[in-house]
Design an enzyme around this catalytic site. Structure first.
Site, PDB file in Angstrom:
ATOM      1  N   GLY A  57      52.033  52.310  37.872  1.00 18.56           N
ATOM      2  CA  GLY A  57      50.968  51.582  37.193  1.00 18.56           C
ATOM      3  C   GLY A  57      49.722  51.550  38.052  1.00 18.56           C
ATOM      4  N   ARG A  58      49.867  50.948  39.234  1.00 13.37           N
ATOM      5  CA  ARG A  58      48.719  50.774  40.132  1.00 13.37           C
ATOM      6  C   ARG A  58      48.082  52.112  40.511  1.00 13.37           C
ATOM      7  NH1 ARG A  58      48.054  46.342  43.568  1.00 13.37           N
ATOM      8  NH2 ARG A  58      50.248  45.865  43.254  1.00 13.37           N
ATOM      9  N   ARG A  76      42.748  38.940  42.404  1.00 12.93           N
ATOM     10  CA  ARG A  76      43.571  39.501  43.474  1.00 12.93           C
ATOM     11  C   ARG A  76      43.196  38.975  44.872  1.00 12.93           C
ATOM     12  NH1 ARG A  76      43.750  44.089  44.959  1.00 12.93           N
ATOM     13  NH2 ARG A  76      45.981  44.236  45.390  1.00 12.93           N
ATOM     14  N   CYS A  95      33.845  26.721  40.768  1.00  6.30           N
ATOM     15  CA  CYS A  95      33.942  25.543  41.641  1.00  6.30           C
ATOM     16  C   CYS A  95      35.306  25.480  42.325  1.00  6.30           C
ATOM     17  CB  CYS A  95      33.670  24.274  40.840  1.00  6.30           C
ATOM     18  SG  CYS A  95      31.962  24.155  40.285  1.00  6.30           S
TER      19      CYS A  95
END
Length: 424
Positions: A277-278, A314, A346
């Site tokens: 996938g990656r 990430r 924030c």
């Protein structure tokens, strides 16, 4: 390799100037390269050339329909981990016989959905799941093809949150108990054992953990065949990493990965499934953002962007590094500065990089987060009521918005006011 390169002083996605996309779509926005997606899929397919195999894209990395269709047209299967992903794969035109259903918590409804729509196999994670699949299949008058996911207790030497092959992880059945589980599978009605499944983690940057796991799978295959089971298929998972940092970090290539597969399990005569996938999607995408402010703090300078942790989580979740580069190519010898690169949310965790040396930037400048194609848009949220980040696909000198940015009205309209709070 990717197809995001400087041309005439501006970063391009293939043949499209990224400043044009920013002007048309706004920022932040994800931009993907078709050429990179296709190249990376073919690298895996060619690495297993000559062996019966299927490359099943792990669509949790990036699941936009346009990306799925791009890969499906090349012959990719899909690795799905939810009923929603299964529905996405089918909507993209992927036939059930090319869909592998993985995931540690499949529900009765998801099992029935996949059985009714067609599925290549279920990668079974536990004995209770095996029993449930049998029950659902029998109730529908169907047979469920299954592999059992074994946990080989191999340390993938990756981030703790993406390690899946150690005994302490929640995935699979201990390999020491595999023969008992396969014996139970053979006794259950509505179950057809077709092979073995293993997956040890994500973002692996060396081959040794794969070799340890695959060697154990080869031994188990021989044992299970001696026990009378038909083991025709080995699902070896995914997990091969990509270089996120522009350094000498060089994860193994798909060719080397394929050679390891041949060496460890090639003699068994099994069809091989892999689930990258990656490595397919990661370097195929960038996150395009704009500088809002340059803020002088106490002993540090902040680069405040319009992208935030809700757009790319990430760094906040995994302490992940992404190279961040200006869209306008810096002149040779351009002045450089050290910034903490942050977003507007924030949260102190809304920080992409600390003490990062960059060419000097000013408000309004565009930047690109490299290697953001995997686990970027799919993990994005609307935290702080920030619109979900849009996605753009490039092919040559063409580009198209493949997910629109919602308006505030569209976001708010999803809420439902109960009767007792209505003024009318």
């Amino acid at each position: 390799m990717d197809h995001f390169l400087y041309r005439n002083g501006v970063l391009h996605a293939e043949d499209v100037n990224l400043t044009e996309i920013a002007a048309e779509v706004g920022t932040p926005a994800y931009v993907y390269s078709t050429a990179t997606l296709e190249r990376h899929f073919r690298l895996f397919d060619e690495a297993l050339d000559g062996m019966p195999h299927l490359v099943c894209y792990a669509m949790k990395a990036a699941s936009n329909q346009a990306i799925l269709k791009t890969l499906a047209q090349l012959g990719a299967g899909m690795d799905v981990v939810s009923g929603g992903e299964y529905a996405r794969a089918k909507a993209a035109g992927v036939p059930g016989e090319r869909i592998v259903f993985a995931g540690v918590g499949k529900t009765r409804e998801e099992i029935a959905q996949a059985l009714a729509g067609g599925v290549r196999q279920f990668n079974v994670e536990s004995e209770p799941e095996l029993a449930l699949i049998s029950e659902v299949a029998r109730g529908l008058g169907l047979t469920a093809p299954v592999t059992i996911r074994v946990n080989p207790d191999v340390d993938a030497k990756t981030h703790a949150k993406i390690s899946t092959g150690k005994s302490e992880n929640k995935f699979g059945v201990p390999i020491s108990r595999a023969r008992d589980v396969y014996a139970e599978a053979a006794r259950l009605p509505g179950i057809e054992v077709v092979g073995i499944d293993v997956h040890i983690g994500s973002q692996l940057t060396e081959l040794a953990p794969f070799e340890g796991a695959f060697t154990k799978v080869a031994e188990l295959t021989e044992q299970l065949r001696a026990d009378g089971h038909r083991i025709d298929r080995l699902d070896l998972g995914g997990g091969l990493g990509i270089p996120y940092q522009n350094t000498n970090e060089k994860p193994p290539l798909p060719f080397d990965y394929g050679a390891l597969i041949r060496r460890t399990v090639g003699h068994l005569g099994c069809e091989i499934e892999i689930e990258p996938g990656r490595l397919i999607a990661g370097n195929a995408g960038i996150l395009l953002a704009r500088v809002i402010y340059v803020k002088e703090g106490e002993g540090r300078r902040f680069l405040i962007l319009d992208a935030a942790m809700n757009d790319l989580i990430r760094p906040a979740m995994y302490d992940a590094w992404h190279d961040i580069v200006p869209v306008a190519e810096p002149e040779p010898g351009a002045e450089r500065a050290v910034y903490d690169i942050v977003g507007p949310v924030c949260e102190s965790g809304d920080t992409f990089a600390k003490s990062r040396e960059m060419p000097e930037l000013a408000a309004g400048d565009l930047v690109a987060f490299r290697s953001a194609g995997a686990y970027g848009a799919v993990m994005a949220s609307e935290y702080n009521t920030r619109p979900l980040v849009p996605e753009v696909l490039v092919k040559g000198d063409h580009h198209a918005v493949i997910r629109e940015r919602p308006t505030f009205d569209e976001m708010i309209s999803r809420d439902t006011i109960p009767q007792w709070l209505r003024e009318d």
